[in-house]
Design an enzyme around this catalytic site. Sequence first.
Site, short mmCIF file in Angstrom:
data_model
loop_
_atom_site.label_atom_id
_atom_site.label_comp_id
_atom_site.label_asym_id
_atom_site.label_seq_id
_atom_site.Cartn_x
_atom_site.Cartn_y
_atom_site.Cartn_z
N GLU A 113 -14.73 12.45 37.42
CA GLU A 113 -14.95 12.62 38.85
C GLU A 113 -15.99 13.70 39.13
O GLU A 113 -16.14 14.64 38.36
CB GLU A 113 -13.63 13.03 39.53
CG GLU A 113 -12.53 12.03 39.28
CD GLU A 113 -11.23 12.34 40.03
OE1 GLU A 113 -10.34 11.49 39.98
OE2 GLU A 113 -11.12 13.40 40.65
N CYS A 123 -19.76 19.61 42.42
CA CYS A 123 -18.81 20.02 41.40
C CYS A 123 -18.77 18.89 40.37
O CYS A 123 -18.43 17.75 40.72
CB CYS A 123 -17.45 20.22 42.08
SG CYS A 123 -16.14 20.66 40.93
N CYS A 178 -3.08 22.87 36.01
CA CYS A 178 -4.28 22.08 36.31
C CYS A 178 -4.04 20.60 36.01
O CYS A 178 -3.53 20.25 34.94
CB CYS A 178 -5.44 22.60 35.46
SG CYS A 178 -6.93 21.59 35.57
N CYS A 224 -4.09 24.02 30.52
CA CYS A 224 -3.56 24.98 31.49
C CYS A 224 -2.48 24.27 32.32
O CYS A 224 -2.75 23.22 32.90
CB CYS A 224 -4.67 25.53 32.39
SG CYS A 224 -6.01 26.29 31.43
N CYS A 275 -9.47 17.22 29.36
CA CYS A 275 -9.71 18.61 28.97
C CYS A 275 -8.68 18.99 27.92
O CYS A 275 -7.53 18.56 27.99
CB CYS A 275 -9.57 19.54 30.18
SG CYS A 275 -9.98 21.27 29.83
N CYS A 319 -10.05 22.07 43.80
CA CYS A 319 -9.91 22.71 42.49
C CYS A 319 -8.64 22.28 41.78
O CYS A 319 -7.55 22.38 42.34
CB CYS A 319 -9.85 24.23 42.66
SG CYS A 319 -11.29 24.90 43.43
N1 SAH Z 1 -12.43 24.49 32.42
C1 SAH Z 1 -13.14 25.26 33.40
C2 SAH Z 1 -13.37 24.48 34.70
C3 SAH Z 1 -12.06 24.16 35.35
S1 SAH Z 1 -11.93 23.81 37.05
C4 SAH Z 1 -12.35 26.51 33.71
O1 SAH Z 1 -11.18 26.58 33.38
O2 SAH Z 1 -12.92 27.44 34.27
C5 SAH Z 1 -12.41 25.19 37.96
C6 SAH Z 1 -11.35 26.17 38.40
O3 SAH Z 1 -10.23 25.56 39.06
C7 SAH Z 1 -10.78 26.94 37.23
O4 SAH Z 1 -10.77 28.30 37.57
C8 SAH Z 1 -9.37 26.42 37.16
O5 SAH Z 1 -8.50 27.30 36.53
C9 SAH Z 1 -9.05 26.18 38.61
N2 SAH Z 1 -7.87 25.33 38.81
C10 SAH Z 1 -7.36 24.42 37.98
N3 SAH Z 1 -6.27 23.86 38.49
C11 SAH Z 1 -6.05 24.43 39.70
C12 SAH Z 1 -5.09 24.26 40.71
N4 SAH Z 1 -4.10 23.36 40.57
N5 SAH Z 1 -5.18 25.00 41.82
C13 SAH Z 1 -6.19 25.90 41.97
N6 SAH Z 1 -7.15 26.10 41.05
C14 SAH Z 1 -7.08 25.39 39.92
#
Ligand code: SAH
Length: 367
Positions: free
Chosen positions: A108, A121, A135, A132, A128, A359
């Site tokens: 996406e 974005c 996420c 985490c 991934c 996000c």
């Molecule tokens: N792998 C990269 C890009 C991830 S997405 C990274 O971790 O930085 C970008 C941001 O969104 C990251 O800071 C990630 O931790 C955050 N993110 C992921 N899931 C989320 C959620 N459910 N709510 C808010 N932010 C989130």
Amino acid sequence: MLQPGELQMVEPKRPKPPKHWSDLTVEERKARVIEIGLPGFRADQFSRQWYGRLNDDTSTWTDVPAEMRDKVKAELFPDLMTSVRTLDCDNGTTVKQVWKLFDGALVESVLMRYTNRVTMCISSQAGCGMNCPFCATGQAGLMRNLSTAEIVEQVLDGARKLSRGEISGGEGRVSNIVFMGMGEPMANYKNVIGTIRRLTDPAPAGLGMSARGITVSTVGLVPRIYDLAKEGIPVTLAVSLHAPDDELRDTLVPINTRFKVQEVLDASWHYAEVTGRRISIEYAMIKDINDQAFRAKLLAERLQGQLVHVNLIPLNPTPGSKWTASRPEDEREFVRILESYGVPVTVRDTRGREIDGACGQLAATVN
Ligand code: SAH
């Protein structure tokens, strides 16, 4: 200790996406053109069409002999992805695109138009591997790295739509890129660097974007942060910290068991020093998990005096998640504490939330 290349080796072996113009450097393009039996000067012409005019319909390239165009398309500009869904909100100024790649993988990208800028974005991996727990992308695991051209194509699609006036607000250009879609960009380092070069190379070699408008977001793969500092491209580095202490961060960002908070921050300050760019610290605000006043203080102490900016992201709960976003009063107190230490902080907006485009919501399921 992490061995060179180890992070790439987790990628399972599978067929590679078709080689595409956007995978190639200027020199490689010329060689490739000659290899398929065309004169070298054509390379420049193709790039002018592709990046300069944003014209992806090779059949209309009137400066290229008609009988040559099919071959050019098949050999140099194969289709990389098909749109399986387009969703928009905010009166058409936020547009999420779901793509199906050649092997069925789904990724996406999201375009967000603001009054004075357009941010895209984009995804760097299908899925991934960082796992985490808060996420959505992390839940399904890693399918594969995207090729450089597959990443570049997400931007070009947005750029074409803007140039044709297809995005609400009229004609426009992509000004900002955030690698905050699906995937961990630093785990697909080579192709992400290739993408940044294609985006920043002046036209016709590339899109001629400013490196300052590009943000690479990472969980904190420390060796790759040092590598990025050596590239000589001053992109913004965003670090997904989410906790100031190892005990909590080990659970929220599992790679923290390999690279500790202090190592990640040391690498970040090194990056800031070499590039002169402010580090962006991402911190998802999770109710009663990481939003306590004592954690705000600890975070402030660790960041104080550095070239840094904190981005608080209200948690977007994933389906079935036991976690929710922080209470407004706790968020306000967190901001107040950071500010009292002189640490700049803003709260991220939640654009695209209703189309699962905010996000951490990118899960790429097509129902
Ligand atoms: N792998 C990269 C890009 C991830 S997405 C990274 O971790 O930085 C970008 C941001 O969104 C990251 O800071 C990630 O931790 C955050 N993110 C992921 N899931 C989320 C959620 N459910 N709510 C808010 N932010 C989130």
